[in-house]
Design an enzyme around this catalytic site. Structure first.
Site, short mmCIF file in Angstrom:
data_model
loop_
_atom_site.label_atom_id
_atom_site.label_comp_id
_atom_site.label_asym_id
_atom_site.label_seq_id
_atom_site.Cartn_x
_atom_site.Cartn_y
_atom_site.Cartn_z
N SER A 185 14.97 -112.29 30.85
CA SER A 185 13.72 -112.94 30.58
C SER A 185 13.48 -113.71 29.30
O SER A 185 14.53 -114.13 28.79
CB SER A 185 12.42 -112.02 31.40
N ALA A 186 12.67 -113.12 28.74
CA ALA A 186 12.50 -113.79 27.21
C ALA A 186 13.57 -113.11 26.44
O ALA A 186 14.04 -113.71 25.31
CB ALA A 186 11.03 -113.20 26.72
N HIS A 189 10.58 -112.93 39.92
CA HIS A 189 10.87 -112.84 38.31
C HIS A 189 10.72 -111.41 38.06
O HIS A 189 9.63 -110.58 38.38
CB HIS A 189 10.01 -113.65 37.62
N GLY A 247 9.64 -109.44 28.23
CA GLY A 247 8.17 -109.33 27.83
C GLY A 247 7.57 -110.55 27.27
O GLY A 247 6.47 -110.42 26.61
N ASP A 284 11.93 -117.38 41.57
CA ASP A 284 11.51 -117.28 40.24
C ASP A 284 10.85 -118.83 39.79
O ASP A 284 11.86 -119.59 39.86
CB ASP A 284 12.60 -116.67 39.19
#
Length: 340
Positions: free
Chosen positions: A170-171, A301, A88, A271
């Protein structure tokens, strides 16, 4: 203006579905459903993979753990404990967002494993390192559970505290990396973190990589949107070469890298951050950290959240990593490095 000269912050905010409130907080308008935990079996879902329940993590903020166990828990067998950090971009979503809830359901049911998904604080209301702090508190919570401090949650009786993994997407993969480094400074016994899994890690830097330039206008994470996200997430006054964004650039953590456990890093050709992932792999290898790196042709991604086949492949690869990583190896598993 964004660093990418043809775009504005207003454009990025529209893509992200966010607006500033007068008090500096964000109004998040992206309508991805959030779902409640499912602590009991639902007779209307005979193929239910996992049960889940929410556990408060801190009396001072809204951080919590969403804990998952398989619906059919094995008898007499302890399961690996996976501490999961959702994606996110540090700014959006929750452990209860349906896509991450289902991701953890599938991991718990298909591995099988006990999964502790961390609800961490979001930026810009809580800039980094707030998310790292919440992740470290989750590890501290797991240590207390291993020790039975205040009584152990019955669901944690299924967990093998000598086989703990930190996993992020991801994050969340960025958070997983930084919290794994932070955790090295603490005595976590009897908890043993033996593996780190990073799926499409979200990193950046001032100097553009070839993949960022090639995919500048990417459909899922265009470069100008990433720039705005970093501006919202990093400490006030920091740029994209801050160690939270660009761990290759140095910073206070480099001296700890060689002590990390066995790592799994997955990235995709489509990505924009694929070169960042490769840089991270090279950094880890330069310090002698055992790494399994999976590079996929094509892709994009967050593809595992939209593509069931990609999700199944990712589950299978992560499961193989988890179950091939053994304790009693100074935190590291065995097996050759692989590149696909």
């Amino acid at each position: 203006m964004c660093d990418s000269k043809t775009h504005t912050w207003q454009e990025a905010f529209k893509v992200l579905g966010i607006k500033y409130n007068p008090d500096g907080t964000l109004n998040r308008e992206i309508q991805i459903p959030m779902v409640d935990a499912t602590p009991t079996a639902d007779p209307k879902q005979p193929n239910q993979l996992a049960l889940s329940t929410d556990i408060p993590l801190s009396p001072y903020n809204k951080a919590y753990i969403r804990l998952y166990i398989p619906s059919n828990t094995p008898t007499g067998t302890k399961l690996p404990l996976i501490i999961y950090l959702h994606g996110g971009d540090f700014v959006l979503f929750s452990a209860s967002t349906v896509i991450f809830h289902e991701f953890c359901n599938n991991i718990a049911g298909q591995f099988p494993a006990v999964v502790a998904s961390v609800e961490y604080r979001l930026a810009p209301e809580n800039r980094l390192p707030a998310a790292y702090d919440d992740a470290l508190n989750a590890i501290s919570w797991a240590k207390d559970q291993a020790l039975g401090v205040g009584g152990r949650d019955p669901w944690l009786e299924y967990a093998d505290f000598s086989r703990v993994f930190i996993m992020g997407s991801s994050a969340g993969a960025n958070i997983a990396y930084h919290v794994a480094l932070r955790a090295l400074d603490f005595d976590l016994g009897p908890l043993k973190i033996i593996g780190l899994l990073m799926n499409q890690p979200f990193f950046g830097g001032l100097q553009r990589t070839q993949s960022e330039l090639r995919l500048e206008e990417d459909k899922y994470v265009p470069l100008y949107v990433c720039d705005v996200l970093w501006s919202l997430a990093l400490p006030q006054g920091a740029n994209r070469d801050h160690e939270f964004c660009n761990p290759i650039n140095g910073g206070s953590y480099l001296g700890r890298v060689e002590r990390l456990p066995r790592c799994f890093v997955k990235s995709d050709e489509g990505d924009p951050m694929v070169d960042r992932a490769m840089q991270l792999v090279h950094l880890l290898q330069s310090y002698g950290v055992p790494v399994i790196y999976q590079f996929n042709r094509g892709g994009y991604h967050g593809m595992e959240l939209l593509d069931k086949a990609a999700a199944k492949n990712l589950y299978d690869d992560m499961k193989e990593f988890v179950y091939s990583t053994k304790p009693n190896q100074n935190g590291c598993g065995q097996g050759p490095n692989r590149c696909f």
